[in-house]
Write a protein that holds these residues in place. Structure first.
Motif, short mmCIF file in Angstrom:
data_model
loop_
_atom_site.label_atom_id
_atom_site.label_comp_id
_atom_site.label_asym_id
_atom_site.label_seq_id
_atom_site.Cartn_x
_atom_site.Cartn_y
_atom_site.Cartn_z
N HIS A 1 0.68 -1.19 0.02
CA HIS A 1 -0.09 0.08 -0.19
C HIS A 1 0.83 1.26 -0.09
N ASN A 2 0.42 2.29 -0.59
CA ASN A 2 1.21 3.56 -0.58
C ASN A 2 0.27 4.72 -0.34
N GLY A 3 -0.61 5.01 -1.67
CA GLY A 3 -1.40 6.21 -1.27
C GLY A 3 -1.35 6.95 -2.60
N VAL A 4 -2.44 7.87 -2.90
CA VAL A 4 -2.75 8.62 -3.97
C VAL A 4 -1.78 9.65 -4.00
N GLU A 5 -1.12 9.85 -5.40
CA GLU A 5 -0.25 10.93 -5.49
C GLU A 5 -1.14 11.92 -6.34
N ARG A 6 -1.51 11.60 -7.53
CA ARG A 6 -2.26 12.44 -8.64
C ARG A 6 -3.05 11.53 -9.18
N ALA A 7 -4.34 12.08 -9.92
CA ALA A 7 -5.24 11.10 -10.67
C ALA A 7 -4.88 11.49 -12.06
N SER A 8 -5.10 10.65 -12.83
CA SER A 8 -4.87 10.84 -14.55
C SER A 8 -5.56 9.46 -15.02
N THR A 9 -5.68 9.31 -16.64
CA THR A 9 -6.30 8.33 -16.94
C THR A 9 -5.28 7.87 -17.82
N ILE A 10 -4.83 6.53 -17.85
CA ILE A 10 -3.84 5.91 -18.83
C ILE A 10 -4.45 4.81 -19.37
N ALA A 11 -4.47 4.69 -20.58
CA ALA A 11 -4.96 3.73 -21.44
C ALA A 11 -6.36 3.60 -21.38
N GLY A 12 -7.19 4.65 -20.89
CA GLY A 12 -8.58 4.54 -20.67
C GLY A 12 -8.69 4.11 -19.17
N GLN A 13 -7.66 3.95 -18.44
CA GLN A 13 -8.38 3.47 -17.00
C GLN A 13 -7.73 4.53 -16.19
N PRO A 14 -8.44 4.51 -14.80
CA PRO A 14 -8.03 5.59 -13.70
C PRO A 14 -6.78 5.26 -13.37
N ASP A 15 -5.84 6.29 -13.19
CA ASP A 15 -4.34 5.88 -12.49
C ASP A 15 -3.95 6.84 -11.50
N PHE A 16 -3.53 6.23 -10.26
CA PHE A 16 -3.40 7.29 -8.97
C PHE A 16 -1.89 7.52 -8.92
N HIS A 17 -1.14 7.17 -9.62
CA HIS A 17 0.29 7.28 -9.53
C HIS A 17 0.58 6.78 -7.99
N ASP A 18 0.10 5.73 -7.77
CA ASP A 18 0.18 4.97 -6.49
C ASP A 18 1.14 3.98 -6.42
N PHE A 19 2.17 3.93 -5.60
CA PHE A 19 3.21 2.84 -5.75
C PHE A 19 2.70 1.53 -5.14
N GLY A 20 1.50 1.37 -4.54
CA GLY A 20 0.94 0.31 -4.00
C GLY A 20 0.52 -0.81 -5.19
N LEU A 21 0.51 -2.02 -4.48
CA LEU A 21 -0.19 -3.05 -5.41
C LEU A 21 -1.58 -3.10 -5.18
N LEU A 22 -1.72 -2.61 -4.03
CA LEU A 22 -3.50 -2.76 -3.72
C LEU A 22 -4.04 -1.18 -3.33
N SER A 23 -5.31 -0.90 -3.43
CA SER A 23 -5.73 0.28 -3.17
C SER A 23 -5.76 0.75 -1.80
N SER A 24 -5.35 1.90 -1.32
CA SER A 24 -5.35 2.57 -0.03
C SER A 24 -6.65 3.16 0.22
N GLY A 25 -7.62 3.22 -0.84
CA GLY A 25 -8.88 3.69 -0.71
C GLY A 25 -8.84 5.33 -0.41
N GLY A 26 -8.00 5.86 -0.82
CA GLY A 26 -7.90 7.35 -0.30
C GLY A 26 -8.38 8.07 -1.71
N CYS A 27 -8.22 9.60 -1.41
CA CYS A 27 -8.71 10.56 -2.38
C CYS A 27 -7.58 11.62 -2.78
N THR A 28 -7.48 12.26 -3.75
CA THR A 28 -6.88 13.32 -4.25
C THR A 28 -6.86 14.26 -3.27
N ALA A 29 -5.97 15.14 -3.17
CA ALA A 29 -5.85 16.22 -1.94
C ALA A 29 -7.03 17.17 -2.03
#
Length: 672
Positions: free
Chosen positions: A322-350
């Motif tokens: 787990h790591n956490g959201v850095e920033r949100a973007s769309t990559i290849a049509g999918q939401p990406d959070f620039h999160d180092f984690g393998l699993l979601s931390s369930g967080g939101c952008t700032a």
């Protein structure tokens, strides 16, 4: 059928593969993949597929996370988490200056490790700790609690303690040099092994081609790896490297896995040169700068892990669970959070406008690890695989149960690829089990397909699981050969004896092409008529009286010396290095009996990311990977025994692999 390079004595011939279902006709296939089961690479260690767990992660050791790691086939879990390792005190579970989540102490971690069925890798506190504190941790873990923690690191990224300018790693020692680190590593290793002599201790090394590799700071005897290995080499069991490649797009990042083979080889060469022995290599942190939660991250993870395993790295540990959201973007049509984690931390952008999926939802790289664990299991041997299209990457593994697995990655974001597969040294049954993980998928799908043809969706990971067409008992696999008496033209290879009555065959490997050098009933073979200053990779196989051929031995790579006699001699030396560039001097000596009136020196870089930018005392140019230096008026004439020195400024964007072969006016020179 695909033709393989012929040899003087024999050659591998591809086995015919029966057709199954609606195959892709050879003329219609976009890509040809060749798998050579006789081109043996390294075996998969039980710790190969690893992850990092950090004490600031409140999900550390929970049953849900442990079960997800188990389902992904994770075999190693590293603790207590990156730079926190150098501020963490295990006994009172504190990290002054950092945050420690509840229920993340060592016992909670080990409970999760055991539930996962993995092995622990523990980083002892070097920055603010002591050898005694580390030894007490070993005693608690292995003597008092019986956890059996075998792998221990001494600190984390200590080259980042400010000695080279950048300072992110805690280090309270007044002397922050590599010599001081190495001297204390000896103390740590001795104190820890006095408690449990069975443990393995690792020291921090720089990754070839990554800062600050190659840099010599003021007062040091050499770069970090040279100093650490020279002093601590006799006490350690493995070296620790980390890799975070740079890049801002899939096409920029994904091909950088071609650096891995040279990274690993250079660390091994440094260990042999400065420590005088072989050591293990662990990549205990790895991640990507692009698409960390989406398909580029999955493609990078699968390719990097497989390539590292094929090159003998015994554990690869993704940063992190787990790591956490850095920033949100769309990559290849999918939401990406620039999160180092393998699993979601369930967080939101700032700003709260974009939120991750629910806690512990797997991101794409998690599914890549799941695919890897189904592709290559502990004890399996990676074998040679190649493709005709750089957008398609292939890896293959010969399995301990007689099967063969082929991992195919389609790096084309928008393009489907049809693939024809050819096999050498293995005859598969017609049908194959096909595992696929596509862009945006939430799980790996399983279907039935053919062994010789498959269609790869865009941006996808696909594994073919094959069975042999006619299962049989094979001869025992020979051990890794050893090279002795290596000269410019010959080398003697030896290996342990296996099953009585077999013949041993020696094969040189060119990726997926095997060239037979010869056979013998003994365990020694002398290869002759070799080329000076050339690197060779060979395997040994055993063939019994029924014609059955064993698995290939683990590979041996050796390099012939420069020419024993020549009319020229070259000394190449880097005099200054700043991490991605250097100054090199090239001394040329006429060792012949006749004057040389005008000269041209040429050499070829071993990689595509090195360049000679500008120089002096010669006219320098580069075409592709070939560098040419032509005399200037002042050094045109070289009398017998005379020398001249030219130099250049070079640059590189990966491991700095020095050239080994030079020609002067077309004559191969000896080197010093």
């Amino acid at each position: 059928m695909r033709r393989f390079r012929s040899a003087a004595l024999s050659v591998f011939v591809l086995a015919a593969v029966p057709m199954a279902g609606p195959p892709v006709a050879a003329a219609d296939a976009d890509v040809t993949v060749v798998v050579n089961a006789g081109a043996g690479l390294e075996k998969v260690d039980e710790l190969a597929i690893g992850v990092n767990h950090a004490i600031w992660d409140a999900q550390l050791g929970t049953p849900e996370v442990a079960d997800l790691m188990r389902d992904a086939g994770v075999g190693a879990m590293r603790y207590p988490g990156g730079s926190y390792s150098d501020i963490y005190h295990w006994r009172d579970h504190t990290a002054p200056g950092g945050y420690v989540a509840p229920n993340t102490d060592f016992d909670h971690f080990m409970a999760g490790v055991r539930r996962t069925g993995a092995k622990a890798i523990v980083t002892a506190n070097y920055g603010t700790g002591t050898p005694q504190e580390a030894a007490d941790w070993v005693r608690y873990a292995n003597v008092e609690k019986g956890y059996g923690v075998r792998y221990w690191e001494i600190g984390n990224e200590l080259y980042g303690n400010g000695h080279y300018g950048a300072a992110w790693e805690a280090d309270d020692h007044p002397d922050k040099s590599p010599a001081q680190y190495a001297a204390l590593v000896r103390d740590y290793a001795r104190a820890m092994k006095a408690v449990d002599p069975t443990i393995k201790v690792g020291a921090v090394l720089t990754t070839p081609g990554e800062w600050p590799d190659g840099i010599t700071a003021e007062g040091d005897a050499g770069p970090w790896n040279q100093v650490v290995l020279s002093i601590a080499g006799p006490e350690i069991d493995y070296g620790i490297v980390h890799w975070y490649p740079t890049g801002e797009s899939g096409p920029e990042v994904l091909p950088k896995t071609d650096r891995i083979a040279d990274q690993v080889r250079l660390v091994r060469e440094q260990a042999r040169r400065f420590a005088g022995r072989d050591i293990g290599i662990a990549m205990t942190e790895l991640n990507t700068p692009y698409g960390r939660n989406t398909q580029p991250g999955a493609l990078f993870a699968a390719d990097a892990y497989a390539t590292l395993m094929a090159n003998g790295v015994f554990t690869v540990d993704w940063w992190n669970v787990h790591n956490g959201v850095e920033r949100a973007s769309t990559i290849a049509g999918q939401p990406d959070f620039h999160d180092f984690g393998l699993l979601s931390s369930g967080g939101c952008t700032a700003d709260g406008t974009v939120c991750q999926p629910a806690m512990n939802t797997p991101f794409a790289p998690y599914h890549a690890l799941s695919m890897l664990s189904r592709f290559a299991r502990p004890g399996d041997q990676l074998v040679g695989a190649s493709t005709s299209d750089p957008q398609v990457v292939a890896h293959a593994a010969r399995r301990t149960d007689g099967g063969l697995a082929v991992l195919l990655l389609n790096r084309g974001e928008d393009t489907e690829k049809t693939v024809e597969l050819d096999y050498a040294g293995y005859s598969p049954a017609a049908a194959a089990q096909v595992l696929t993980y596509g862009n945006g998928a939430t799980a790996i799908t399983t279907t039935q397909g053919a062994a010789d043809a498959v269609t790869l969706p865009p941006y996808s990971l696909t594994t073919l699981l094959l069975r042999p067409s006619a299962p049989s008992t094979l001869p025992t696999t020979p051990g890794r050969p050893v090279a002795t008496a290596v000269t410019d033209r010959s080398a003697t290879l030896t290996w342990p004896a296996t099953t009585p009555g077999v013949k041993y065959e020696v094969h040189r490997q060119f990726g997926t092409t095997s060239e037979a050098w010869g056979e013998t009933t003994g365990t020694t073979f002398t290869a002759r008529n070799l080329t000076p200053s050339t690197r060779y990779t060979v395997n040994v196989v055993a063939r019994d009286g029924a014609g059955r051929v064993s698995w290939a031995s683990p590979p041996l790579t050796f390099q012939t010396t420069s020419p024993a006699t020549s009319t020229c001699q070259v000394r190449y030396a880097e005099t200054t290095n700043w991490g991605n560039g250097f100054v090199a001097d090239v001394a040329i000596t006429n060792t012949g009996t006749r004057p040389i009136d005008s000269w041209t020196l040429t050499f070829t870089w071993p990689t595509t990311w090195q360049h000679a930018d500008s120089g002096w005392n010669a006219t320098w140019s580069q075409s592709g990977t070939t560098v040419t230096a032509t005399n200037v008026d002042g050094n045109r004439l070289l009398a017998p025994g005379a020398s001249t020195t030219a130099g250049f400024v070079g640059s590189y964007q990966g491991p700095d692999v020095q050239p080994t072969s030079f020609t002067l006016n077309g004559i191969r020179c000896s080197t010093t």
